[in-house]
Enzyme design. Structure first.
Site, PDB file in Angstrom:
ATOM      1  N   ASP A 161      -7.840  10.559   8.687  1.00 14.79           N
ATOM      2  CA  ASP A 161      -8.457   9.548   9.544  1.00 14.79           C
ATOM      3  C   ASP A 161      -9.955   9.472   9.258  1.00 14.79           C
ATOM      4  O   ASP A 161     -10.638  10.498   9.183  1.00 14.79           O
ATOM      5  CB  ASP A 161      -8.222   9.929  11.010  1.00 14.79           C
ATOM      6  CG  ASP A 161      -8.694   8.872  11.987  1.00 14.79           C
ATOM      7  OD1 ASP A 161      -8.216   7.735  11.898  1.00 14.79           O
ATOM      8  OD2 ASP A 161      -9.545   9.194  12.839  1.00 14.79           O
ATOM      9  N   GLU A 180      -8.149   7.008   4.658  1.00 11.46           N
ATOM     10  CA  GLU A 180      -8.620   5.789   5.307  1.00 11.46           C
ATOM     11  C   GLU A 180     -10.098   5.647   4.948  1.00 11.46           C
ATOM     12  O   GLU A 180     -10.969   6.230   5.602  1.00 11.46           O
ATOM     13  CB  GLU A 180      -8.441   5.867   6.829  1.00 11.46           C
ATOM     14  CG  GLU A 180      -8.869   4.580   7.526  1.00 11.46           C
ATOM     15  CD  GLU A 180      -8.933   4.716   9.038  1.00 11.46           C
ATOM     16  OE1 GLU A 180      -8.755   3.686   9.716  1.00 11.46           O
ATOM     17  OE2 GLU A 180      -9.168   5.831   9.549  1.00 11.46           O
TER      18      GLU A 180
END
Length: 552
Positions: A205, A241
């Site tokens: 993330d 990401e």
């Protein structure tokens, strides 16, 4: 392709399916999805052809940010089940040949995490340096706020100790100090723990936020983490990401053969895809494919139409962003953070099945590993009555009655109307040969049968019509040409295909039929509005090569 070479790089032609356990299937009737319910639905994913499940956060949480505010990295949220339920899910997935990765959310914790409670107890706390503190932080540029509708700063005063702590996201999510070797060691332990329970890797993330401020070489942390994982399991992956321009993003793959993040999401390609859909002209997407750098040989791009967050448009110009807003989300309520849409694709396209099928045909033919967000395979809609991003995180619709849970009090209600479960559900679409589920199942199958798309050198072709995107992928004697008409009119396609001297026909992989391939390589045909073709031109009896073709 030689399986003896490619099997270790399983992720290079994987089909990744992202889901939230909480909204997928309720197994105990309390209105909340759980691992028992998910395990019962594994065969749906197996039939679809999914090879890798990506789990959104399932850890203990106060649930103020849909599970991304974590209080324990070593357990399962009791609402979703137990570690025993998780292990049974992993065993069942492995039995079907499906790998599992999970979100690695270690940029921050919840402010209710025991580490932070200890850190804020005193300036002399042993955990104090696990977080980032300042006495008098500088003012913050509003453009740097991730959630400008909720936060006006990235610093929050801790009244007891009189210092401010950093929170790149919400104020209840204090940033971990990854520059601290103790924190980095703890992250490695977290990764190692879940790998021992069977995970094949992690979707990392907010990677730029994670490594920001580590020191003179922030990428050293990613390289160390990747090396640690390789020692535990050389086939494990990190899916990053990283929403940055291509030149900046390339640093996250690392050097040589890729020693940091295994795959990165192609956010720029995704955003230009939606601009192409809005214009009904594929030129923006074609430009991104031409501009996109080649990753290291053992790295790859991850492609997607939609993910679990807002459909961000932040890498488009202001004018381009508003083109997409005007086409697909003209109401302010459909937009979020002035940078994206909180919508799913079917309602964005007004339910036009031709355009929906075009979109996913493009996805599975693009060079890269396709990633589906749960429900895309049936054309799941949205619920704009939910707050923010939760509009797209609605319960999965299994039957006409919903089928998610016998308890109607779900976290996010299912939508009414044409996207409600009476009209959009798995049961009905399994029996309908023209359904979205059948279409995507076929695309998955054809993609898996076409290693050129994952492994090959690719080239954007001149199609003779501005409404048509045509690209070619070549690998070890095989060639696949994908052709897509983005316009609501018939297109006359003219391709010139070189270096296919031994081929006489092009076989259509999506519909029955073939096209003759003249000796001069010039092929012409009509393509219906929003029409799609995947054409194979394989050299007969080509010998197996000794290594993979390099992607471009």
């Amino acid at each position: 392709m030689r399986l003896t070479y490619t099997a270790d790089l399983w992720w290079k032609n994987a089909v990744v399916y992202c889901l939230d356990v909480e909204t997928y299937k309720d197994g105990n009737g309390d209105g909340i999805g759980d691992f028992r319910g998910l395990t019962q639905q594994i065969d749906h994913l197996d039939r679809l052809g999914v090879t890798c499940i990506w789990l959104m956060p399932f850890f203990p949480t106060p649930n103020r940010d849909d599970g991304y505010d974590i209080t324990d990295f070593y357990s399962v949220d009791p609402r979703l089940g137990t570690l025993g339920d998780f292990v049974e899910f992993m065993r069942t997935a492995r039995d079907r040949g499906i790998r599992v990765i999970a979100d690695l959310v270690v940029n921050h914790t919840s402010d209710e995490h025991p580490w932070f409670k200890e850190a804020r107890s005193s300036r002399d706390s042993a955990k104090r340096d696990w977080y980032i503190w300042q006495d008098d932080p500088d003012p913050v540029d509003p453009k740097d706020l991730v959630f400008p509708d909720k936060e006006d700063s990235i610093w929050e005063l801790d009244e007891k100790t009189g210092q401010y702590y950093l929170h790149s996201f919400y104020r209840f999510q204090p940033d971990l100090n990854v520059a601290n070797p103790e924190v980095r060691d703890e992250i490695a332990r977290i990764v190692g723990f879940w790998m021992e329970l069977g995970l094949s890797g992690f979707r990392v993330d907010a990677v730029p936020f994670l490594i920001e401020g580590i020191g003179p070489d922030p990428h050293e942390f990613l390289a160390d983490l990747r090396a640690f994982m390789n020692r535990r399991d050389g086939t494990s992956i990190l899916l990053g990401e990283v929403n940055l321009p291509y030149p900046d993003l390339m640093e996250y793959f690392g050097d040589g053969n890729g020693d940091q993040v295994t795959m990165c999401f192609d956010f720029i390609g995704m955003q230009r895809f939606h601009l192409s859909m809005a214009r009904q002209n594929p030129q923006p997407l074609a430009d991104s494919l031409r501009e996109r750098p080649a990753p290291p040989d053992d790295s790859h791009w991850a492609t997607f139409v939609r993910n679990h967050d807002e459909l961000t448009l932040d890498k488009l110009t202001e004018a381009e962003k508003h083109e997409v807003f005007d086409a697909f989300g003209p109401d302010k309520d459909m937009q979020v953070y002035d940078r994206g849409l909180r919508r799913r694709l079917p309602p964005m396209l007004g339910g036009d099945q031709r355009r929906l099928k075009l979109a996913y045909s493009v996805l599975f033919s693009l060079p890269g590993t396709p990633v589906l967000f749960y429900g895309e395979e049936i054309g799941l809609g949205e619920n704009l009555e939910a707050e923010g991003r939760m509009a797209v995180r609605i319960p999965m619709q299994w039957s006409r009655s919903g089928g998610f849970s016998p308890d109607p009090k779900t976290v996010v209600p299912t939508p009414d109307g044409e996207y409600g479960p009476r009209h959009v559900n798995v049961d009905d679409q399994r029996r309908d040969p023209d359904s979205m589920l059948k279409w995507i199942t076929m695309l998955v199958s054809r993609y898996r049968e076409s290693p050129e798309l994952a492994w090959g050198h690719y080239e954007v072709l001149d199609a003779g019509d501005e409404a048509v995107l045509a690209h070619r992928a070549d690998a070890e004697g095989g060639t696949v040409i994908a052709v897509h008409n983005f316009a609501d009119r018939e297109a006359e396609v003219e391709l010139v295909l070189r270096d296919l001297d031994r081929c006489e026909v092009l076989t259509d992989l999506l519909v029955d039929g073939t096209l003759d391939l003249p000796s001069d390589g010039r092929v012409t045909f009509a393509l219906e509005p929003y029409g799609t073709r995947w054409l194979r031109a394989a050299v007969p009896d080509a010998p197996l090569g000794n290594s993979s073709a390099k992607s471009h």
